[in-house]
Design a protein around this motif. Sequence first.
Motif, PDB file in Angstrom:
ATOM      1  N   LYS A   1       0.843  -1.209   0.000  1.00 39.26           N
ATOM      2  CA  LYS A   1       0.000   0.000   0.000  1.00 39.26           C
ATOM      3  C   LYS A   1       0.876   1.256   0.000  1.00 39.26           C
ATOM      4  O   LYS A   1       0.626   2.217  -0.723  1.00 39.26           O
ATOM      5  N   LEU A   2       1.905   1.220   0.851  1.00 39.76           N
ATOM      6  CA  LEU A   2       2.793   2.385   0.973  1.00 39.76           C
ATOM      7  C   LEU A   2       3.601   2.594  -0.310  1.00 39.76           C
ATOM      8  O   LEU A   2       3.811   3.734  -0.744  1.00 39.76           O
TER       9      LEU A   2
ATOM     10  N   SER B   1      -1.604  14.779   4.724  1.00 36.62           N
ATOM     11  CA  SER B   1      -2.336  13.705   5.405  1.00 36.62           C
ATOM     12  C   SER B   1      -2.422  13.943   6.919  1.00 36.62           C
ATOM     13  O   SER B   1      -3.057  13.186   7.637  1.00 36.62           O
TER      14      SER B   1
ATOM     15  N   VAL C   1       6.401  13.603  -2.185  1.00 39.25           N
ATOM     16  CA  VAL C   1       5.968  12.598  -1.203  1.00 39.25           C
ATOM     17  C   VAL C   1       5.834  13.248   0.177  1.00 39.25           C
ATOM     18  O   VAL C   1       4.877  12.995   0.919  1.00 39.25           O
TER      19      VAL C   1
ATOM     20  N   ARG D   1       1.537   4.265  -2.732  1.00 38.55           N
ATOM     21  CA  ARG D   1       1.349   5.676  -2.351  1.00 38.55           C
ATOM     22  C   ARG D   1       2.483   6.559  -2.877  1.00 38.55           C
ATOM     23  O   ARG D   1       2.267   7.720  -3.214  1.00 38.55           O
ATOM     24  N   VAL D   2       3.703   6.007  -2.948  1.00 33.26           N
ATOM     25  CA  VAL D   2       4.838   6.807  -3.432  1.00 33.26           C
ATOM     26  C   VAL D   2       5.208   6.463  -4.876  1.00 33.26           C
ATOM     27  O   VAL D   2       6.262   6.840  -5.378  1.00 33.26           O
TER      28      VAL D   2
ATOM     29  N   SER E   1       5.293   0.811  -6.686  1.00 34.49           N
ATOM     30  CA  SER E   1       4.782  -0.563  -6.512  1.00 34.49           C
ATOM     31  C   SER E   1       5.655  -1.592  -7.227  1.00 34.49           C
ATOM     32  O   SER E   1       5.871  -2.701  -6.724  1.00 34.49           O
TER      33      SER E   1
ATOM     34  N   GLU F   1       2.693  15.364   0.321  1.00 36.77           N
ATOM     35  CA  GLU F   1       1.508  14.507   0.448  1.00 36.77           C
ATOM     36  C   GLU F   1       1.369  14.014   1.896  1.00 36.77           C
ATOM     37  O   GLU F   1       0.279  13.975   2.463  1.00 36.77           O
TER      38      GLU F   1
ATOM     39  N   VAL G   1       9.021   5.450   3.076  1.00 33.10           N
ATOM     40  CA  VAL G   1       8.053   4.354   3.232  1.00 33.10           C
ATOM     41  C   VAL G   1       8.455   3.439   4.383  1.00 33.10           C
ATOM     42  O   VAL G   1       7.624   3.004   5.182  1.00 33.10           O
TER      43      VAL G   1
END
Length: 240
Positions: free
Chosen positions: A119-120, A185, A178, A123-124, A127, A181, A148
């Motif tokens: 998931k992390l 959050s 990053v 997010r950046v 993947s 973002e 991460v």
Amino acid sequence: MIIVKDLHKKFEHNHVLRGVSYHIHQGEKIVIVGPSGSGKSTFLRCLNLLETPTDGEIWFDGQLITDPKVNIDKIREHMGMVFQNFNLFNNLSIMDNITLAPVKLKLMSKEEASENALKLLARVGLSEKADAYPSQLSGGQKQRIAIVRSLAMNPRVMLFDEPTSALDPEMVGEVLDVMKELAESGMTMVVVTHEMGFAREVGTKVLFMDEGIIMEENEPVEFFSNPKCERLQDFLSKVL
């Protein structure tokens, strides 16, 4: 969240921090700027006791962490740290770099940690790098992985020690994106940086350190447009 009282740090005859006091509240983005050798990184590294203060107190979440009886490793589980030079394990895959600590500290099962890591990574935007090794990544990618890896511990605060200073200029933006973002959050962040645009855009407060003290602090607009002390005026005239 963090209370610093009269913090001093000496390295032999070099008095690097000279009585720094500051309060950091939940959700704040504190950006620390100043010339090299001003004590910025030493101050940051004292917050999680990577440097042991010579004198003074540091409280985190109501706990006096400078008390020798405190298990600092337990405290550090809640304080993510991102360094200049990534500090990734070169012999481990990206996935193993990210999952090592949460699994070893029994905070998550291997499956949970892997799911969280994916998931992390998404997010950046990395993947596809889960099975790669650090040597196969650019500097900007390594630093995003380092962020991460810290986030995988679900920290309450993130400390950044000049996270872009070892990067080629064209890679700086991807790391700052990053961090922006992350700031949006709601993460509590303390950032030592030379990136004045980031300080202006993301900081809730900007601190100017020199000669081991906080010489000035203000909200970004006021800090950059109306610096009070002469030393800060001089500094900004050289970096902006």
